[in-house]
Each structure stands twice: as structure tokens, then as C-alpha cells.
Enzyme design. Structure first.
Site, mmCIF file in Angstrom:
data_model
loop_
_atom_site.group_PDB
_atom_site.id
_atom_site.type_symbol
_atom_site.label_atom_id
_atom_site.label_comp_id
_atom_site.label_asym_id
_atom_site.label_seq_id
_atom_site.Cartn_x
_atom_site.Cartn_y
_atom_site.Cartn_z
ATOM 1 N N CYS A 55 30.890 24.605 18.099
ATOM 2 C CA CYS A 55 30.827 23.912 16.804
ATOM 3 C C CYS A 55 30.776 24.887 15.632
ATOM 4 O O CYS A 55 31.105 24.527 14.504
ATOM 5 C CB CYS A 55 29.666 22.925 16.755
ATOM 6 S SG CYS A 55 28.033 23.678 16.731
ATOM 7 N N ASP A 113 11.576 30.627 14.865
ATOM 8 C CA ASP A 113 11.867 29.277 15.375
ATOM 9 C C ASP A 113 11.003 28.795 16.534
ATOM 10 O O ASP A 113 11.196 27.683 17.000
ATOM 11 C CB ASP A 113 13.352 29.156 15.736
ATOM 12 C CG ASP A 113 13.738 30.015 16.932
ATOM 13 O OD1 ASP A 113 12.882 30.765 17.444
ATOM 14 O OD2 ASP A 113 14.904 29.945 17.359
#
Length: 307
Positions: free
Chosen positions: A242, A132
Site C-alpha cells: 500500500c 510505537d
């Protein structure tokens, strides 16, 4: 009769599994037409905050053929990081991905091993392994490869194991058999939107990165804004809210990667231990930990803000 594309694809997926990847999906390299206007809008709204690196290499983010000349395939790889152990309940919270060694090194080594295995089996094909820190839209490619769908919290979700995993890619100049995207299974659920402590999920599938607790505790270098007082839910590094509330994460299974084993201190430390930690102790204990991203000064700033 098995053709080469089928043979090579089968080999790559079997080798990925042998190396410990959770799953492997493959898509045809090309321009991400649907993602281009979304990325442009996201940047124009300044949802990246101080993450200026998100503004760089716009074209490369959308076309892997600019990262590997002549690329024909994007191999997406998932690796599980869901821990079997949890932190001391009387502690400041740390995102689960940061419990063990820095994932960049762990995943890069595995992906490079897979690329080497491909070259031994198939030939010296041009290709590169990415994690990433590279300008590549890893979640978009994983979704195109059928490994999951992008949820309302913008994370890649799967029905089988939820979302607690890292994503890596190998971009390669080799034609393979391509997987199809899966369907969206968020339905009418708004658990992630409702639970976000800072209301960073401003609409389904749209996250204002500059309002996210992970951004505040890791990426933001200035002082934390005072309007955040009482909204951080004791998160000192990253945030999992989340993901924790997502119904699909009921199916998360503990990882089996030794290098992701939690630092003992990370699990045992109380709030008092964190408040008293010195720079020397932090550097000595958390060698090769993702916590080094925020550095001791950043961790200390976050803790002082939460006290």
C-alpha cells in the site's frame, strides 16, 4: 520581542533537525475527540485480531495527559527509513522498515537526547519520550501537528517525502507554539485499496488489521489460514504494497541513518537461502533486527507457507 513559547519552540525544532529527525511538529495536549469513536468502532469490529494490546489503556491512547500528568504539548517527530538498496529480486519479501537495526532502539535514543537537550536549555520540565510500543496514537498526533495527513491506507502521508518514516512523540509539561493540521491530498486515488493483496483496506481510511499481511506475518501466532494461499505476494515479514503504490512515495528519498543500513544478508539472500536458514544462523546474523519480532519459528512458518 521573542516570547518564551516562540523561543522554546524554535530551539526544539532546530535540535530535532540536528539530531537527524526528518521533521518536527507540535500540538496542544488534550483529548482526541474525533479519534475516540473511530477507535471504539475499530475495536468493536475486532479489526485488531489477536493484537490484544490494542484493547488496553483505551483512555490513555486518547489523552496524553494520562501518560504525563499535566502535559501541555505533544512533540511529534518523523525519521526517514527509506532504503537506497533493494532486496535480491529472487527472494521472499521483507518490509523496508526491517532492513536495518531495530528502529525502537534507534529512535528512542534520539528522542531521549532531544528531551535531555530541552531540559538543559529550558529546565527540568516533566516529560517522556514514546515510540510505537506505548499506548499513544502516534499517527493522529503527527497529523494534528501538521506533519502529514492520514491516507486511505491509514498511514501518515506527506507531499514532500511520502510515507516511509517512523513516528515518535515527546509528551511534555511545557507550553509551546502549536502547528496546524495540513489538508488531505489523497483525492480520488484508490491505488492502495486496489493493490492490497488481501483486501485489508475495507474502505477509504479504514484498515482491517486482522486481514493485513503485516499482521499475518508478524502478529499472528497461530498457523496462517489456508485461504491466504496465493495471496501473500511472497511477503515473509511485513508488507509494503500500500506504500509502494502510493503516488506520493515517488518523492521518497534515501535515509542517512547508519543504523538503518540493510543487513548484507537480507539484501543478498535468495529464496533458497531463506528456506535453508537454521535457527542458529538466523539468531547470529539478525542480531537486533526487527525480524526478531517474529522469531525464527515465525519466519520459518511464513516461508514454509509461501513455498
Amino acid at each position: 520581542m521573542i516570547n518564551n513559547k516562540e523561543k522554546y519552540t524554535h530551539f526544539i525544532k532546530a535540535e530535532a533537525q540536528r539530531l537527524g529527525f526528518l521533521s518536527c511538529g507540535i500540538s496542544k495536549a488534550g483529548f482526541l475527540e474525533e479519534e475516540a469513536p473511530r477507535l471504539e468502532h475499530w475495536l468493536n469490529q475486532n479489526y485488531q485480531g489477536e493484537m490484544k494490546f490494542m484493547e488496553e489503556h483505551f483512555d490513555k491512547r486518547l489523552d496524553p495527559r494520562l501518560l504525563v500528568h499535566g502535559a501541555k504539548s505533544v512533540i511529534s517527530l518523523l525519521i526517514n527509513y527509506y532504503p537506497s538498496q533493494t532486496q535480491n529480486p529472487d527472494s521472499y519479501k521483507i518490509s523496508k522498515y526491517a532492513y536495518g537495526k531495530d528502529y525502537h532502539n534507534v529512535i528512542k535514543k534520539k528522542a531521549v537526547k532531544l528531551l535531555k537537550a530541552i531540559r538543559v536549555e529550558i529546565g527540568d520540565v516533566p516529560g517522556r519520550a514514546f515510540i510505537d510500543i506505548a499506548p499513544i496514537m502516534d499517527k493522529a498526533w503527527a497529523a494534528k501537528s501538521g506533519l502529514g495527513w492520514l491516507g486511505k491506507n491509514s498511514n501518515l502521508l506527506t507531499q514532500q517525502v511520502g510515507s516511509f518514516y517512523f513516528i515518535a512523540e515527546i509528551i511534555i509539561d511545557l507550553e509551546l507554539e502549536y502547528d496546524n493540521p495540513t489538508t488531505d491530498h489523497c483525492g480520488t486515488c484508490t491505488a492502495c485499496i486496489d493493490a492490497c493483496p488481501t483486501q485489508a483496506i475495507i474502505a477509504p481510511y479504514v484498515v482491517d488489521g486482522s486481514k493485513c499481511i503485516s499482521y499475518y506475518t508478524i502478529e499472528l501466532k497461530d498457523n496462517l489460514p489456508m485461504e491466504l494461499k496465493g495471496k501473500m505476494d511472497d511477503w515473509m515479514f511485513g508488507c509494503d504494497v500500500c506504500q509502494d503504490v502510493c503516488p506520493w512515495n515517488r518523492f521518497s528519498k534515501a535515509h542517512s541513518e547508519p543504523l538503518f543500513t540493510p543487513y548484507p544478508e537480507l539484501l543478498s539472500y535468495s529464496k533458497k537461502d531463506w528456506e535453508e536458514i537454521t535457527e542458529e544462523t538466523f539468531s547470529a546474523v539478525f542480531t537486533n533486527s526487527p525480524l526478531k519480532r517474529a522469531q525464527w519459528q515465525g519466519v520459518k512458518r511464513n516461508i514454509d507457507f509461501l513455498k
